[in-house]
Design an enzyme around this catalytic site. Structure first.
Site, PDB file in Angstrom:
ATOM      1  N   ARG A  63     -22.683 -63.867  61.896  1.00 25.33           N
ATOM      2  CA  ARG A  63     -21.988 -62.876  62.721  1.00 25.33           C
ATOM      3  C   ARG A  63     -21.431 -63.540  63.965  1.00 25.33           C
ATOM      4  O   ARG A  63     -22.141 -64.264  64.653  1.00 25.33           O
ATOM      5  CB  ARG A  63     -22.933 -61.730  63.101  1.00 25.33           C
ATOM      6  CG  ARG A  63     -23.436 -60.966  61.893  1.00 25.33           C
ATOM      7  CD  ARG A  63     -24.421 -59.878  62.249  1.00 25.33           C
ATOM      8  NE  ARG A  63     -25.016 -59.314  61.044  1.00 25.33           N
ATOM      9  CZ  ARG A  63     -25.995 -58.427  61.036  1.00 25.33           C
ATOM     10  NH1 ARG A  63     -26.504 -58.011  62.178  1.00 25.33           N
ATOM     11  NH2 ARG A  63     -26.466 -57.968  59.899  1.00 25.33           N
ATOM     12  N   SER A 161     -23.146 -55.267  59.887  1.00 19.28           N
ATOM     13  CA  SER A 161     -24.181 -54.241  59.811  1.00 19.28           C
ATOM     14  C   SER A 161     -24.040 -53.183  60.905  1.00 19.28           C
ATOM     15  O   SER A 161     -23.041 -52.471  60.966  1.00 19.28           O
ATOM     16  CB  SER A 161     -25.566 -54.896  59.845  1.00 19.28           C
ATOM     17  OG  SER A 161     -26.581 -53.950  59.594  1.00 19.28           O
ATOM     18  N   HIS A 162     -25.018 -53.106  61.782  1.00 16.59           N
ATOM     19  CA  HIS A 162     -25.077 -52.063  62.805  1.00 16.59           C
ATOM     20  C   HIS A 162     -24.361 -52.470  64.083  1.00 16.59           C
ATOM     21  O   HIS A 162     -24.394 -51.721  65.063  1.00 16.59           O
ATOM     22  CB  HIS A 162     -26.538 -51.756  63.118  1.00 16.59           C
ATOM     23  CG  HIS A 162     -27.317 -52.958  63.562  1.00 16.59           C
ATOM     24  ND1 HIS A 162     -27.593 -54.008  62.710  1.00 16.59           N
ATOM     25  CD2 HIS A 162     -27.865 -53.301  64.751  1.00 16.59           C
ATOM     26  CE1 HIS A 162     -28.281 -54.927  63.357  1.00 16.59           C
ATOM     27  NE2 HIS A 162     -28.445 -54.532  64.604  1.00 16.59           N
ATOM     28  N   ASP A 341     -26.051 -46.670  59.089  1.00 16.15           N
ATOM     29  CA  ASP A 341     -25.385 -47.597  60.000  1.00 16.15           C
ATOM     30  C   ASP A 341     -24.045 -48.026  59.420  1.00 16.15           C
ATOM     31  O   ASP A 341     -23.537 -47.424  58.467  1.00 16.15           O
ATOM     32  CB  ASP A 341     -26.284 -48.799  60.288  1.00 16.15           C
ATOM     33  CG  ASP A 341     -26.476 -49.692  59.071  1.00 16.15           C
ATOM     34  OD1 ASP A 341     -26.387 -49.175  57.940  1.00 16.15           O
ATOM     35  OD2 ASP A 341     -26.705 -50.897  59.237  1.00 16.15           O
ATOM     36  N   ASP A 343     -22.945 -50.502  57.525  1.00 15.75           N
ATOM     37  CA  ASP A 343     -22.812 -50.865  56.113  1.00 15.75           C
ATOM     38  C   ASP A 343     -23.711 -50.045  55.202  1.00 15.75           C
ATOM     39  O   ASP A 343     -23.858 -50.363  54.025  1.00 15.75           O
ATOM     40  CB  ASP A 343     -23.061 -52.361  55.912  1.00 15.75           C
ATOM     41  CG  ASP A 343     -24.484 -52.790  56.233  1.00 15.75           C
ATOM     42  OD1 ASP A 343     -25.111 -52.157  57.096  1.00 15.75           O
ATOM     43  OD2 ASP A 343     -24.966 -53.777  55.636  1.00 15.75           O
ATOM     44  N   ASP A 345     -26.989 -49.450  55.025  1.00 18.72           N
ATOM     45  CA  ASP A 345     -28.311 -49.843  54.532  1.00 18.72           C
ATOM     46  C   ASP A 345     -29.451 -49.346  55.423  1.00 18.72           C
ATOM     47  O   ASP A 345     -30.599 -49.312  54.986  1.00 18.72           O
ATOM     48  CB  ASP A 345     -28.402 -51.356  54.319  1.00 18.72           C
ATOM     49  CG  ASP A 345     -28.197 -52.172  55.580  1.00 18.72           C
ATOM     50  OD1 ASP A 345     -27.822 -51.601  56.625  1.00 18.72           O
ATOM     51  OD2 ASP A 345     -28.406 -53.411  55.522  1.00 18.72           O
ATOM     52  N   ARG A 346     -29.167 -48.969  56.659  1.00 17.39           N
ATOM     53  CA  ARG A 346     -30.222 -48.484  57.552  1.00 17.39           C
ATOM     54  C   ARG A 346     -30.242 -46.970  57.573  1.00 17.39           C
ATOM     55  O   ARG A 346     -29.296 -46.310  57.143  1.00 17.39           O
ATOM     56  CB  ARG A 346     -30.019 -49.032  58.965  1.00 17.39           C
ATOM     57  CG  ARG A 346     -30.048 -50.544  59.017  1.00 17.39           C
ATOM     58  CD  ARG A 346     -29.975 -51.076  60.434  1.00 17.39           C
ATOM     59  NE  ARG A 346     -29.902 -52.529  60.409  1.00 17.39           N
ATOM     60  CZ  ARG A 346     -30.485 -53.333  61.287  1.00 17.39           C
ATOM     61  NH1 ARG A 346     -31.183 -52.830  62.289  1.00 17.39           N
ATOM     62  NH2 ARG A 346     -30.379 -54.637  61.179  1.00 17.39           N
ATOM     63  N   GLU A 437     -38.529 -52.070  57.464  1.00 19.72           N
ATOM     64  CA  GLU A 437     -38.523 -52.726  58.761  1.00 19.72           C
ATOM     65  C   GLU A 437     -38.434 -51.674  59.854  1.00 19.72           C
ATOM     66  O   GLU A 437     -37.852 -50.601  59.656  1.00 19.72           O
ATOM     67  CB  GLU A 437     -37.311 -53.656  58.885  1.00 19.72           C
ATOM     68  CG  GLU A 437     -37.295 -54.786  57.893  1.00 19.72           C
ATOM     69  CD  GLU A 437     -36.029 -55.630  57.989  1.00 19.72           C
ATOM     70  OE1 GLU A 437     -36.081 -56.799  57.586  1.00 19.72           O
ATOM     71  OE2 GLU A 437     -34.993 -55.101  58.461  1.00 19.72           O
ATOM     72  N   SER A 439     -36.550 -51.737  62.242  1.00 20.57           N
ATOM     73  CA  SER A 439     -35.154 -51.620  62.646  1.00 20.57           C
ATOM     74  C   SER A 439     -34.393 -50.685  61.714  1.00 20.57           C
ATOM     75  O   SER A 439     -33.243 -50.929  61.364  1.00 20.57           O
ATOM     76  CB  SER A 439     -34.492 -52.995  62.694  1.00 20.57           C
ATOM     77  OG  SER A 439     -34.686 -53.698  61.487  1.00 20.57           O
ATOM     78  N   LYS A 450     -32.198 -53.068  51.710  1.00 19.91           N
ATOM     79  CA  LYS A 450     -32.597 -51.768  52.245  1.00 19.91           C
ATOM     80  C   LYS A 450     -31.504 -50.772  51.916  1.00 19.91           C
ATOM     81  O   LYS A 450     -30.357 -51.140  51.674  1.00 19.91           O
ATOM     82  CB  LYS A 450     -32.855 -51.840  53.748  1.00 19.91           C
ATOM     83  CG  LYS A 450     -31.826 -52.548  54.600  1.00 19.91           C
ATOM     84  CD  LYS A 450     -32.324 -52.636  56.037  1.00 19.91           C
ATOM     85  CE  LYS A 450     -31.411 -53.488  56.908  1.00 19.91           C
ATOM     86  NZ  LYS A 450     -31.644 -54.943  56.707  1.00 19.91           N
TER      87      LYS A 450
END
Length: 634
Positions: A63, A161-162, A341, A343, A345-346, A437, A439, A450
């Protein structure tokens, strides 16, 4: 140079790809007619380049600020390094089929075109890309594992991601291997080393691929390499249907006393939520907030926590710290609230007037596994795991149920080895497997990532099971009822995370050195007592030996263990995050166990304030960082 374009009938979960003739198009592209090739050979170029510093992937890919990726041949260098390592990992044979997908953030489409050209230049035969270029990370993992019988040998995922997107914000690329799992440290370190010795990259001179072409359209970049537009949803939905009882969930969703509110945060998960929650389960479209992906996430921060999902938090009858806002009319609050989030996954989970911490959510799912068909049909979970910074709530449940559990470093790739222990290494089979996790990540062995929507459906299933004997004239058992019952049974692990973002890197490293030298390598018991009644017991630095492949990971977090006045244990973890793109993010995790049910209803930030004050003084936090308050508390 001529590029061929033609249509194929592509079944994402079958094994056939059939070409057929179609009309010429105005773009100047040609196609295959009755299987006859009509184009001249595409030129493959080998372009000289120089190594670029700083291409070491973190816990979930590389990133950087988007402007870094946009400069020169940054994307091409990274992808060439990646595909070189992937080829080496594949016994020296070039991969035949690779999925390329992204979360839709700024620079997504432009980077994809560069990636297509490099992959084709290196001889990848089949490049699959979702229509529009957008696909959630869990959907990519499912597609790698399932589409056309698991034909794809890897996936290149364009996501940070986030993290925020847009000009001046973040962009990232990660790689998922053949079982759908994030690339391990051996792969990412080899990629980094390759990037430091790279002198050229291969690419083809081809026109841009139309990402919005019909599903099944194929663009022939060379006589042997093509890009095919795939359905982003099919394999993922099939996967989730194997985990949950969609018919029963659809019936439960139609109860007049049930409602759900989902916040897609303008990320990749929004369209998947619409497909599943609205089209499959029949919930109204008013159940969705911010479900349309935007390149800058609506100028928001697509991280599903109490701060950045503030609209959802308010609608769930919560204050900014996650405590109940008693001024909100409970009859207007949805029964279940959730967020994804960037993408997809969260996840964030909330009920009427209650925020469920990710650590509690994981423990409660394990305790209620009988509500989830994925576990039931295979006799229950055979293993569970949490990241080290997550609370010990999972450990208590797993111990009570005699389920093997593991504490790993942060990063989903560590769970991947455990889930694939039998599949990859012919060792213990821990599946069905549950992991998570702190997070805001939760998942199981249905994929190797996830999965935010999996967590939402798990909680819907738990609510459905809890209410299976509740009639229409009776009040529903709510999320809060399930959570408070869990605390009464196992005790409550009060938990908070303080994030200090964009701290000057040298200052952050000096702070960690001080903690390590004073309380890990030094004598923690020499710390002076104060009137808080909170006693520092010891300090350790977390390291991990993988029980599956024996690999070792060091320096994964500094843990300070305390005893509070009641005699109950508490701990504070300090860790530098590997998911930012500028400066350093210091994460401080606070956990305190409380067995007294009379204290369980206190808000976590209030309950943990004394512990936070104590540890910040001990480590001289403000003196080292200049920060007197966190950026975010979750």
């Amino acid at each position: 140079m001529i590029v061929m374009r033609y249509l194929v009938a592509l079944s994402l979960c079958a094994c056939t790809v059939t070409a057929f003739a179609g009309a010429n198009n105005a773009s100047g592209l040609t196609r295959l007619v009755d299987g006859t090739q009509l184009s001249e050979t595409t030129l493959t170029q080998e372009v000289s380049t120089s190594p670029i510093e700083g291409m070491r992937p973190g816990t979930s890919g590389l990133r950087k600020k988007v402007e870094v990726w946009q400069e020169g041949s940054y994307v091409e260098n990274f992808i060439q390094s990646l595909i070189d390592v992937a080829k080496e990992s594949n016994g020296g044979e070039m991969l035949e089929t690779v999925i390329v997908a992204g979360d839709g953030r700024y620079f997504n489409a432009e980077a994809m075109q560069k990636i297509f050209r490099v992959l084709a230049g290196n001889g990848v035969q089949n490049i699959w890309v979702p229509k529009g270029g957008i696909m959630s990370t869990p959907a990519v993992s499912a597609a790698i594992r399932q589409c056309e019988g698991g034909k794809a040998q890897g996936g290149i995922v364009l996501t940070a991601s986030h993290n925020p997107g847009g000009p001046g914000e973040d962009f990232g690329i990660k790689y998922n291997e053949a079982l759908g799992q994030p690339a391990g440290e051996e792969f990412t370190e080899a990629l980094y080393k390759r990037s430091l010795e790279l002198t050229s990259f291969k690419q083809v001179d081809s026109a841009d691929v139309d990402l919005f072409a019909d599903v099944g359209t194929t663009f022939q970049l060379t006589p042997t390499s093509s890009v095919t537009i795939m359905d982003p949803f099919a394999c993922y939905i099939d996967n989730l249907k194997s985990c949950f009882d969609f018919d029963a969930l659809r019936s439960f969703a139609q109860r007049s006393d049930f409602s759900l509110l989902f916040d897609g945060m303008h990320g990749a998960g929004g369209p998947f939520a619409k497909k599943i929650l609205v089209e499959e389960l029949g919930l109204p479209e008013t159940s969705l907030l911010r479900a349309n992906p935007l390149p800058d996430f609506g100028k928001g921060h697509p991280d599903p926590n109490l701060t950045y999902a503030s609209d959802l938090v308010k609608k769930m009858g919560l204050n900014a710290d996650g405590s109940a806002n008693d001024s909100v009319d409970a009859s207007t609050i949805p029964n279940l609230g959730a967020a994804n989030d960037g993408d997809g996954d969260r996840n964030l989970v909330a009920g009427k007037g209650i925020f469920v911490t990710p650590s509690d959510s994981l423990a409660i799912i394990l305790d209620n596994w009988e509500a989830i068909p994925h576990f039931v049909k295979r006799g229950g979970p055979k293993g569970a795991a949490r990241s080290m910074p997550s609370s010990a709530a999972l450990d208590v449940v797993a111990t009570a149920k005699s389920i093997p559990f593991f504490v790993t470093p942060t990063g989903w790739k560590f769970f991947g080895n455990l889930m694939s222990s039998k599949e990859l290494f012919d060792k213990n089979d821990y599946t069905p497997f549950l992991c998570g996790e702190e997070s805001f990540g939760t998942g199981s062995d249905h994929i190797r990532e996830k999965d935010g929507l999996w967590a939402v459906l798990a909680w819907m299933s738990i609510l459905m099971k809890a209410n299976e004997n509740i009639g229409a004239d009776q009040p529903l058992i709510e999320v809060k009822d399930i959570v408070t019952k869990h605390w009464a049974k196992y005790g409550r692990h009060f938990y908070c995370r303080y994030d200090y973002e964009a701290v000057e890197s040298d200052a952050a490293n000096e702070l960690m050195k001080f903690i390590r030298s004073s309380f890990i390598d030094g004598d923690a018991s020499s710390c002076e007592a104060d009137d808080s009644g909170i006693e520092l017991i010891d300090g350790v630095e977390f390291s991990y030996t993988d029980p599956v492949d024996g690999s070792q990971t060091f320096k994964q977090g500094l843990i300070l263990n305390f005893k509070v006045a009641s005699g109950d244990p508490a701990r504070v973890v300090f860790r530098l995050s590997g998911t930012g793109s500028a400066g350093a993010t210091i994460r401080m995790y606070l956990e305190q166990f409380e067995k007294d049910p009379l204290k369980h209803n206190q808000s976590a930030p209030a309950m943990l304030q004394s512990l936070a004050d104590r540890v910040l003084r001990i480590v001289n936090f403000e003196e080292y960082t200049g920060r007197d308050s966190p950026t975010v508390i979750t």
